[in-house]
Write an enzyme that holds these catalytic residues in place. Structure first.
Site, short mmCIF file in Angstrom:
data_model
loop_
_atom_site.label_atom_id
_atom_site.label_comp_id
_atom_site.label_asym_id
_atom_site.label_seq_id
_atom_site.Cartn_x
_atom_site.Cartn_y
_atom_site.Cartn_z
N ASP A 47 20.72 37.04 14.36
CA ASP A 47 22.01 36.82 14.19
C ASP A 47 22.85 38.17 14.13
OD1 ASP A 47 20.94 37.32 11.71
OD2 ASP A 47 22.57 36.75 10.71
N GLU B 179 20.43 36.51 8.53
CA GLU B 179 20.15 37.76 7.66
C GLU B 179 21.50 38.37 7.19
OE1 GLU B 179 20.00 42.05 6.77
OE2 GLU B 179 21.04 41.14 8.45
N GLU B 180 22.49 38.10 8.29
CA GLU B 180 23.90 38.70 7.91
C GLU B 180 24.85 37.80 6.68
OE1 GLU B 180 24.43 41.29 8.91
OE2 GLU B 180 23.94 42.09 10.78
#
Length: 383
Positions: free
Chosen positions: A81, A143-144
């Site tokens: 992402d 992850e973000e």
């Protein structure tokens, strides 16, 4: 078997496939397109690929691609992402790979979809039949935002590598330790009323003033009692990032919100930090029962501490010709390390380009990264 596209084509296709993560549903995107690309490419190289749905996401997936079976070997991990992009602040299309001034521009070039293209470039020329230990690739989701991809992957313990590299942009410097990240929203609920008679209301802004005073005491406590000199900022930090309350000068404010950010050192768990916040706000809660609510804005990230003198750290430092270092931002490392592997964060590009308009990867990193990855794979999987 189809012919694997060349490196620039891989980069272009990854950048052209939007995979933005956001907490807000209207901005959040699926990562399925990126997963499909990587699945096809690694499958063509002979990897066994597994696509895993990630719980607590909007239909996101992880991809695990493995060459070989059993314990040991190497995990190369990254996230599929990107963050949202700033409309109107990019000089070119963020979803089109643009070469200019010896740089490749595009959203995700360094943070960090481009890492997968470089892994493919490194692996395709290696003697895969000579591998004695497995090589695993993890392409994770979200992850973000929540890091739920890495969290669910680590909880499943489907592989047991000896070593791991997380390819975040570190300028190819091995990172063995970083801080965590906790965000909390604090809401004070008072009673609105006419400003001419303060006694008939309860001003949420005035109570929030007391809340902030207590939080500043906690901020000082953290700075005075927790130290790790390896960090450029050697203590936990607290930031007041957002505040809003009231709607008119002649009304008693009935509600006030504050958003805070705390970056703990290794050894200070998020749960302990949450308890500290509650403890410091208890006197105000006792004075104004039920007026204060504290809740996470989104799931936090634990801090990470590897071994600066471990065998893997020393080897990677030697091969990269860069000394091990620590950073103040957070990554998936604390979750990947739960697999029992020696874990480092190391990848091409600079963190200064991450989350910025006109994100780019300096072309000089391409050959450096593929050469280093080949060496790491050789030492972990062949030698």
């Amino acid at each position: 078997m189809t012919t694997l596209p060349d490196l620039k084509s891989n980069f272009s296709q990854l950048i052209a496939t939007p995979s933005i993560s956001a907490l807000e549903a209207e901005q959040d995107m699926s990562n399925q397109g990126v997963i499909d690309l990587l699945h096809n490419w690694f499958d063509d190289l002979g990897f066994q690929c597994t696509v895993q749905p990630v719980p607590n996401t909007r239909k996101k997936h992880n991809l695990v691609a493995s060459l070989g079976t059993g314990k040991g070997g190497l995990l190369l991990a990254g996230h599929t992402d990107t963050v949202p992009f700033d409309e109107g602040r990019w000089s070119q299309d963020p979803f089109k790979l643009t070469e200019k001034d010896n740089r490749w521009y595009g959203l995700g070039t360094c943070d960090m979809k481009g890492f997968f293209a470089l892994v493919l470039e490194a692996v395709k020329d290696m003697p895969l039949a000579q591998f004695k230990r497995p090589l695993h690739i993890l392409a994770s989701a979200d992850e973000e935002t929540t890091m739920n991809g890495a969290k669910s992957f680590a909880a499943a313990k489907s592989i047991a590598p000896d070593y791991a590299i997380i390819g975040e942009p570190t300028s190819l410097k091995p990172v063995y330790m970083h801080k965590g990240h906790l965000t909390q929203g604090i809401r004070v609920t008072g009673r609105s009323g006419h400003s001419s008679d303060p006694a008939k209301g309860l001003n949420a802004i005035e109570i929030m003033h007391q809340v902030m005073g207590q939080l500043l005491k906690l901020k000082q406590h953290l700075a005075d009692n927790y130290r790790e000199e390896a960090f450029s900022v050697p203590y936990p930090t607290m930031n007041f990032g957002h505040i809003h309350g009231g709607d008119a000068a002649n009304r008693i404010c009935g509600c006030c919100d504050l958003h805070i950010d705390i970056r703990p050192l290794p050894g200070l768990a998020l749960e302990e930090l949450e308890q500290m916040v509650t403890h410091y706000l208890t006197p105000i809660n006792d004075k104004y029962p039920g007026s204060i609510n504290v809740a996470p804005l989104y799931p936090g990230s634990e801090s990470f501490a590897g071994d600066a003198n471990g065998s893997w750290t020393r080897l990677v430092a030697e091969l990269s010709a860069n000394a091990p270092e620590v950073v103040n931002y957070a990554t998936e490392a604390p979750y990947i390390s739960k697999l029992g592997c020696q874990t480092l964060v190391l990848g091409p590009g600079s963190i200064e380009q991450a989350h910025q308009p006109d994100e780019y990867l300096d072309i000089a990193y391409i050959d450096q990264t593929t050469a280093l990855l080949k060496q790491l794979i050789y030492h972990a999987c062949i030698k």
